[in-house]
Design a protein around this motif. Structure first.
Motif, PDB file in Angstrom:
ATOM      1  N   LEU A  67      11.707  36.384  24.411  1.00  0.00           N
ATOM      2  CA  LEU A  67      10.792  35.559  23.629  1.00  0.00           C
ATOM      3  C   LEU A  67       9.905  36.433  22.756  1.00  0.00           C
ATOM      4  O   LEU A  67       9.342  37.428  23.207  1.00  0.00           O
ATOM      5  CB  LEU A  67       9.951  34.709  24.587  1.00  0.00           C
ATOM      6  N   ARG A  68       9.793  36.051  21.472  1.00  0.00           N
ATOM      7  CA  ARG A  68       8.902  36.746  20.542  1.00  0.00           C
ATOM      8  C   ARG A  68       8.075  35.726  19.778  1.00  0.00           C
ATOM      9  O   ARG A  68       8.509  34.591  19.573  1.00  0.00           O
ATOM     10  CB  ARG A  68       9.686  37.605  19.533  1.00  0.00           C
ATOM     11  N   LEU A  69       6.924  36.153  19.331  1.00  0.00           N
ATOM     12  CA  LEU A  69       6.073  35.321  18.498  1.00  0.00           C
ATOM     13  C   LEU A  69       6.072  35.872  17.084  1.00  0.00           C
ATOM     14  O   LEU A  69       5.894  37.074  16.885  1.00  0.00           O
ATOM     15  CB  LEU A  69       4.647  35.281  19.050  1.00  0.00           C
ATOM     16  N   GLU A  70       6.302  35.004  16.117  1.00  0.00           N
ATOM     17  CA  GLU A  70       6.283  35.407  14.713  1.00  0.00           C
ATOM     18  C   GLU A  70       4.868  35.201  14.171  1.00  0.00           C
ATOM     19  O   GLU A  70       4.302  34.117  14.303  1.00  0.00           O
ATOM     20  CB  GLU A  70       7.282  34.584  13.904  1.00  0.00           C
ATOM     21  N   VAL A  78      -0.204  32.974  14.806  1.00  0.00           N
ATOM     22  CA  VAL A  78       1.186  32.798  15.225  1.00  0.00           C
ATOM     23  C   VAL A  78       1.739  31.558  14.537  1.00  0.00           C
ATOM     24  O   VAL A  78       1.120  30.490  14.566  1.00  0.00           O
ATOM     25  CB  VAL A  78       1.289  32.652  16.751  1.00  0.00           C
ATOM     26  N   VAL A  79       2.906  31.683  13.881  1.00  0.00           N
ATOM     27  CA  VAL A  79       3.464  30.563  13.127  1.00  0.00           C
ATOM     28  C   VAL A  79       4.803  30.066  13.659  1.00  0.00           C
ATOM     29  O   VAL A  79       5.273  29.001  13.248  1.00  0.00           O
ATOM     30  CB  VAL A  79       3.613  30.921  11.627  1.00  0.00           C
ATOM     31  N   ALA A  80       5.447  30.819  14.556  1.00  0.00           N
ATOM     32  CA  ALA A  80       6.741  30.382  15.079  1.00  0.00           C
ATOM     33  C   ALA A  80       7.040  31.120  16.375  1.00  0.00           C
ATOM     34  O   ALA A  80       6.480  32.187  16.652  1.00  0.00           O
ATOM     35  CB  ALA A  80       7.858  30.630  14.059  1.00  0.00           C
ATOM     36  N   PRO A 202      -0.944  24.378  16.560  1.00  0.00           N
ATOM     37  CA  PRO A 202      -1.395  25.744  16.829  1.00  0.00           C
ATOM     38  C   PRO A 202      -0.604  26.402  17.954  1.00  0.00           C
ATOM     39  O   PRO A 202      -0.317  25.777  18.980  1.00  0.00           O
ATOM     40  CB  PRO A 202      -2.865  25.555  17.237  1.00  0.00           C
ATOM     41  N   LEU A 203      -0.238  27.652  17.736  1.00  0.00           N
ATOM     42  CA  LEU A 203       0.433  28.464  18.749  1.00  0.00           C
ATOM     43  C   LEU A 203      -0.495  29.590  19.160  1.00  0.00           C
ATOM     44  O   LEU A 203      -1.375  30.002  18.391  1.00  0.00           O
ATOM     45  CB  LEU A 203       1.745  29.024  18.197  1.00  0.00           C
ATOM     46  N   LYS A 204      -0.291  30.106  20.362  1.00  0.00           N
ATOM     47  CA  LYS A 204      -1.177  31.155  20.861  1.00  0.00           C
ATOM     48  C   LYS A 204      -0.391  32.183  21.645  1.00  0.00           C
ATOM     49  O   LYS A 204       0.726  31.925  22.115  1.00  0.00           O
ATOM     50  CB  LYS A 204      -2.265  30.554  21.750  1.00  0.00           C
ATOM     51  N   GLU A 217       4.157  46.356  13.316  1.00  0.00           N
ATOM     52  CA  GLU A 217       4.803  46.248  12.008  1.00  0.00           C
ATOM     53  C   GLU A 217       6.035  45.348  12.130  1.00  0.00           C
ATOM     54  O   GLU A 217       6.822  45.464  13.060  1.00  0.00           O
ATOM     55  CB  GLU A 217       5.218  47.630  11.528  1.00  0.00           C
ATOM     56  N   GLY A 218       6.183  44.441  11.190  1.00  0.00           N
ATOM     57  CA  GLY A 218       7.284  43.488  11.243  1.00  0.00           C
ATOM     58  C   GLY A 218       6.814  42.081  11.528  1.00  0.00           C
ATOM     59  O   GLY A 218       7.537  41.125  11.355  1.00  0.00           O
ATOM     60  N   GLY A 219       5.532  41.918  11.964  1.00  0.00           N
ATOM     61  CA  GLY A 219       4.969  40.582  12.147  1.00  0.00           C
ATOM     62  C   GLY A 219       5.459  39.866  13.373  1.00  0.00           C
ATOM     63  O   GLY A 219       5.483  38.641  13.403  1.00  0.00           O
ATOM     64  N   THR A 220       5.846  40.573  14.441  1.00  0.00           N
ATOM     65  CA  THR A 220       6.289  39.913  15.661  1.00  0.00           C
ATOM     66  C   THR A 220       5.565  40.484  16.861  1.00  0.00           C
ATOM     67  O   THR A 220       5.194  41.665  16.881  1.00  0.00           O
ATOM     68  CB  THR A 220       7.805  40.084  15.885  1.00  0.00           C
ATOM     69  N   LEU A 221       5.346  39.637  17.866  1.00  0.00           N
ATOM     70  CA  LEU A 221       4.795  40.068  19.135  1.00  0.00           C
ATOM     71  C   LEU A 221       5.829  39.799  20.220  1.00  0.00           C
ATOM     72  O   LEU A 221       6.312  38.677  20.363  1.00  0.00           O
ATOM     73  CB  LEU A 221       3.514  39.283  19.472  1.00  0.00           C
TER      74      LEU A 221
END
Length: 223
Positions: A67-70, A78-80, A202-204, A217-221
């Motif tokens: 699982l990753r957060l965009e 977080v948008v996706a 909203p995502l968290k 870097e890359g915009g993912t968690l």
């Protein structure tokens, strides 16, 4: 966010613009067994069942799921949610919707128009969840070939859950069945607060990784 994911989202987020009255079908698009087979509303699942709580979306853990957060770095939000599973990627977003009408028919028409304007080839198919869009877009010149993404969505109680399927499941029926099974286990938490139709729920970041507030870097968690 990777180039492939960014392309699938049409830049950052697909604009969910309202259509002229009477032009687009605003009925709900959902399988008949949605309430019992998912994707679920938060009111439809036992409170004791374990989920990864991402705010507007809850994910049921399973073996082999990554699982990753965009993250939108400009807005610092977080948008996706991206789920890697069965050699595939399922990226999901949940949106507020009216109580009695749906969004997917209108969004699908707008999405097809946007993707066609970007040079994509769009095919509408009838899937197990309802109407789907199979989108093929040219890959960058240095990579060659074609990128394939499949857009699915379900209208639930006051929400729409949209998914973008990439990788093997976009074209392989067996892999897609496994990914759709994952999609149908998702839970949408709409909440009681008033929200305009088409607004992103909203995502968290989950409590266990709250320390990672800055996305790499890359915009993912990674979760």
């Amino acid at each position: 966010m990777s180039e492939e994911q960014n392309a699938a989202l049409g830049g950052d987020e697909i604009e969910l613009s309202e259509q002229a009255p009477g032009v687009v079908d605003d009925s709900k698009s959902a399988p008949e067994d949605r309430a019992t087979a998912g994707p679920f509303d938060a009111s439809e699942v036992p409170s004791m069942r374990p989920y990864v709580d991402l705010g507007g979306i809850k994910v049921a853990p399973r073996e082999g799921l990554q699982l990753r957060l965009e993250v939108d770095e400009r807005a610092n939000r977080v948008v996706a949610v991206s789920l890697e599973y069965a050699e595939s990627l399922l990226q999901v977003q949940a949106f507020a919707a009216p109580k009695k009408t749906g969004l997917w028919h209108g969004v699908r028409a707008e999405l097809a128009k946007q993707m066609a304007a970007q040079g994509g080839t769009i095919t509408e198919e009838d899937g197990t969840l309802g109407p789907e869009l199979l989108v093929q877009t040219p890959a960058p010149a240095d990579q060659g070939g074609t990128r394939v993404a499949r857009f699915v969505a379900v209208d639930g109680p006051r929400w729409m859950l949209r998914g973008v399927i990439m990788g093997k499941a976009a074209t392989d029926a067996s892999a897609r069945e496994r990914v759709l099974d994952l999609y149908r286990e998702l839970v949408v938490v709409r909440g009681e607060q008033p929200m305009p139709p088409s607004e992103l729920l909203p995502l968290k970041v989950p409590a266990g990784v709250q320390g990672q507030r800055q996305a790499p870097e890359g915009g993912t968690l990674q979760v």
